[in-house]
Design a protein around this motif. Structure first.
Motif, mmCIF file in Angstrom:
data_model
loop_
_atom_site.group_PDB
_atom_site.id
_atom_site.type_symbol
_atom_site.label_atom_id
_atom_site.label_comp_id
_atom_site.label_asym_id
_atom_site.label_seq_id
_atom_site.Cartn_x
_atom_site.Cartn_y
_atom_site.Cartn_z
ATOM 1 N N THR A 1 0.949 4.798 -10.720
ATOM 2 C CA THR A 1 0.292 3.600 -11.237
ATOM 3 C C THR A 1 0.948 3.124 -12.532
ATOM 4 O O THR A 1 1.169 1.925 -12.731
ATOM 5 C CB THR A 1 -1.200 3.875 -11.483
ATOM 6 O OG1 THR A 1 -1.810 4.294 -10.260
ATOM 7 C CG2 THR A 1 -1.913 2.622 -11.992
ATOM 8 N N LEU B 1 -4.568 2.628 -7.452
ATOM 9 C CA LEU B 1 -3.269 3.263 -7.262
ATOM 10 C C LEU B 1 -2.170 2.221 -7.402
ATOM 11 O O LEU B 1 -1.541 2.116 -8.448
ATOM 12 C CB LEU B 1 -3.200 3.955 -5.900
ATOM 13 C CG LEU B 1 -1.908 4.739 -5.607
ATOM 14 C CD1 LEU B 1 -1.611 5.762 -6.691
ATOM 15 C CD2 LEU B 1 -1.989 5.395 -4.238
ATOM 16 N N GLU B 2 -1.949 1.388 -6.349
ATOM 17 C CA GLU B 2 -0.913 0.362 -6.487
ATOM 18 C C GLU B 2 -1.438 -0.933 -7.092
ATOM 19 O O GLU B 2 -0.667 -1.788 -7.510
ATOM 20 C CB GLU B 2 -0.236 0.063 -5.138
ATOM 21 C CG GLU B 2 -1.099 -0.737 -4.166
ATOM 22 C CD GLU B 2 -1.848 0.116 -3.183
ATOM 23 O OE1 GLU B 2 -2.507 -0.449 -2.295
ATOM 24 O OE2 GLU B 2 -1.762 1.361 -3.285
ATOM 25 N N GLN C 1 1.363 4.451 1.536
ATOM 26 C CA GLN C 1 0.904 4.937 2.844
ATOM 27 C C GLN C 1 0.895 6.469 2.865
ATOM 28 O O GLN C 1 1.767 7.119 3.436
ATOM 29 C CB GLN C 1 1.790 4.361 3.951
ATOM 30 C CG GLN C 1 1.734 2.835 3.986
ATOM 31 C CD GLN C 1 2.403 2.250 5.203
ATOM 32 O OE1 GLN C 1 2.371 2.810 6.294
ATOM 33 N NE2 GLN C 1 3.025 1.100 5.021
ATOM 34 N N LYS C 2 -0.151 7.010 2.261
ATOM 35 C CA LYS C 2 -0.251 8.455 2.119
ATOM 36 C C LYS C 2 -0.303 9.177 3.461
ATOM 37 O O LYS C 2 0.156 10.306 3.585
ATOM 38 C CB LYS C 2 -1.486 8.794 1.282
ATOM 39 C CG LYS C 2 -1.369 8.354 -0.174
ATOM 40 C CD LYS C 2 -2.636 8.629 -0.956
ATOM 41 C CE LYS C 2 -3.734 7.617 -0.637
ATOM 42 N NZ LYS C 2 -4.898 7.766 -1.538
ATOM 43 N N GLU C 3 -0.828 8.490 4.491
ATOM 44 C CA GLU C 3 -0.926 9.132 5.802
ATOM 45 C C GLU C 3 0.428 9.332 6.468
ATOM 46 O O GLU C 3 0.569 10.117 7.411
ATOM 47 C CB GLU C 3 -1.848 8.313 6.715
ATOM 48 C CG GLU C 3 -1.246 7.032 7.277
ATOM 49 C CD GLU C 3 -1.276 5.859 6.316
ATOM 50 O OE1 GLU C 3 -0.923 4.747 6.739
ATOM 51 O OE2 GLU C 3 -1.664 6.044 5.135
ATOM 52 N N ARG D 1 0.831 -1.207 0.000
ATOM 53 C CA ARG D 1 0.000 0.000 0.000
ATOM 54 C C ARG D 1 0.864 1.256 0.000
ATOM 55 O O ARG D 1 1.856 1.337 0.726
ATOM 56 C CB ARG D 1 -0.908 -0.001 1.229
ATOM 57 C CG ARG D 1 -1.838 1.206 1.328
ATOM 58 C CD ARG D 1 -2.822 1.019 2.475
ATOM 59 N NE ARG D 1 -2.162 1.048 3.768
ATOM 60 C CZ ARG D 1 -1.974 2.148 4.496
ATOM 61 N NH1 ARG D 1 -2.371 3.324 4.035
ATOM 62 N NH2 ARG D 1 -1.399 2.077 5.677
ATOM 63 N N MET E 1 -6.035 -2.081 0.639
ATOM 64 C CA MET E 1 -5.592 -1.734 -0.712
ATOM 65 C C MET E 1 -6.066 -0.347 -1.126
ATOM 66 O O MET E 1 -7.180 0.062 -0.771
ATOM 67 C CB MET E 1 -6.157 -2.744 -1.721
ATOM 68 C CG MET E 1 -5.634 -4.149 -1.594
ATOM 69 S SD MET E 1 -6.349 -5.236 -2.854
ATOM 70 C CE MET E 1 -8.017 -5.461 -2.205
ATOM 71 N N ASN E 2 -5.229 0.350 -1.862
ATOM 72 C CA ASN E 2 -5.648 1.546 -2.588
ATOM 73 C C ASN E 2 -5.965 1.110 -4.014
ATOM 74 O O ASN E 2 -5.089 1.121 -4.886
ATOM 75 C CB ASN E 2 -4.540 2.597 -2.609
ATOM 76 C CG ASN E 2 -4.264 3.194 -1.247
ATOM 77 O OD1 ASN E 2 -5.177 3.588 -0.534
ATOM 78 N ND2 ASN E 2 -2.998 3.250 -0.870
ATOM 79 N N ARG E 3 -7.188 0.688 -4.250
ATOM 80 C CA ARG E 3 -7.561 0.241 -5.594
ATOM 81 C C ARG E 3 -7.427 1.404 -6.578
ATOM 82 O O ARG E 3 -7.851 2.519 -6.296
ATOM 83 C CB ARG E 3 -8.996 -0.288 -5.617
ATOM 84 C CG ARG E 3 -9.157 -1.658 -4.976
ATOM 85 C CD ARG E 3 -10.613 -2.083 -4.983
ATOM 86 N NE ARG E 3 -10.792 -3.394 -4.368
ATOM 87 C CZ ARG E 3 -11.055 -4.509 -5.041
ATOM 88 N NH1 ARG E 3 -11.142 -4.470 -6.367
ATOM 89 N NH2 ARG E 3 -11.220 -5.652 -4.418
ATOM 90 N N PRO F 1 -0.651 10.487 -8.668
ATOM 91 C CA PRO F 1 -1.079 9.094 -8.521
ATOM 92 C C PRO F 1 -1.053 8.341 -9.850
ATOM 93 O O PRO F 1 -0.687 7.164 -9.900
ATOM 94 C CB PRO F 1 -2.501 9.222 -7.970
ATOM 95 C CG PRO F 1 -2.499 10.527 -7.238
ATOM 96 C CD PRO F 1 -1.619 11.422 -8.049
#
Length: 308
Positions: free
Chosen positions: A241, A270-271, A225-227, A223, A266-268, A237
């Protein structure tokens, strides 16, 4: 073994013993009554200073299915929100006579400190950007169930390596089992000093996902980890990708029997795209199922009197 703080705590025999026990524990999920008396009379506390769905829930289920008494404590609802220190919180909880403490904390090394302050067995459920040993165990367990012995298998781990606590534990554990590992990330997300993460030379690093993709037996996406990001680690983004996402095109270029893992969430888009996440190659939901079995095994060996 009293604690599980790092994947490096385990040698190959110990890993295989834990995975063999997990195989037996996994059978419980198909029973109508999901309960074993193994840890009856034992008390487990899940002490989570960060949000979690999979890890916290699976540890709770693992403890309850082994008949332990399980208490969940989160920082938001505890005296931590009033300014209490980690040491005081851990020692206060331990003073209640608990047997096991599962801890997730944003500071790397926090579980190692807690293990020095309390008599209970401590399990690291993720510490900062450092390690997540039970995630590595369940990942290895899931892979082995699908492709067999990992000795010689090529596992490609792709994504946000800088902020991931999963990658370090996986690197250590997979090498313990004899797998060949390649770490893939853009230069901005490739940690400095990454070669010092292991005592062996059994892994490689590259910025080129497409170069190693066709030789992978397992592709593990991490993932973004934008946070945890305080700056711009990639332009957009979309560009991430294109360069490092598991897209429909890359899915088609994977080896015939290669499989996909992702520790979640998951960041659907994105990754990983929906095509990849939901494909027949995906072991992602299997990882979730495996997580309960593996954590049952860990708790059994730590609290049930078995010597790993």
């Amino acid at each position: 073994m009293k604690h599980l703080l790092s994947a490096a705590d385990l040698d190959k025999d110990q890993v295989l013993e834990l995975l063999a026990t997990a195989e037996q524990m996994h059978e419980l999920q198909d029973r109508e009554v999901k309960k074993l008396p193994t840890l009856r009379g034992r008390t487990l506390v899940n002490l989570f200073f960060e949000d979690s769905t999979r890890t916290r829930s699976s540890f709770e289920l693992a403890g309850k299915w082994l008949s332990a008494d399980v208490v969940n404590v989160s920082a938001k609802g505890s005296s931590v929100s009033k300014g209490e220190s980690l040491r005081d919180t851990a020692q206060t909880v331990a003073a209640m006579g608990i047997d096991g403490l599962v801890i997730r904390h944003p500071a790397s090394g926090a579980p190692h400190q807690v293990a020095q302050w309390v008599d209970a067995s401590v399990v690291n459920a993720g510490d900062g950007t450092h390690e997540h040993p039970t995630q590595a165990l369940l990942d290895a367990y899931t892979m082995r169930r699908q492709i067999g012995d990992l000795a010689g298998a090529h596992v490609v781990i792709v994504g946000d390596l800088t902020h991931s606590r999963v990658v370090r534990s996986n690197l250590i554990l997979l090498q313990t089992l004899g797998a060949r590992v390649t770490l893939v990330a853009p230069p901005t997300l490739m940690p400095s000093g990454v070669q010092s993460w292991s005592d062996t030379d059994g892994f490689a690093t590259t910025y080129d996902f497409d170069e190693v993709l066709p030789t992978a037996d397992v592709v593990m996406m991490l993932r973004v980890q934008k946070e945890r990001m305080s700056g711009g680690f990639f332009p957009t983004p979309r560009e991430y990708t294109v360069g490092y996402g598991l897209t429909r095109d890359r899915l088609q270029r994977m080896a015939k029997d290669a499989v996909i893992c992702h520790p979640g969430p998951m960041n659907r888009g994105l990754e990983i795209t929906a095509d990849a996440a939901d494909s027949a190659r995906s072991l992602i939901l299997g990882q979730v199922s495996s997580g309960v079995a593996v954590r049952m095994s860990v708790l059994y060996h730590l609290l049930g009197g078995a010597n790993v």
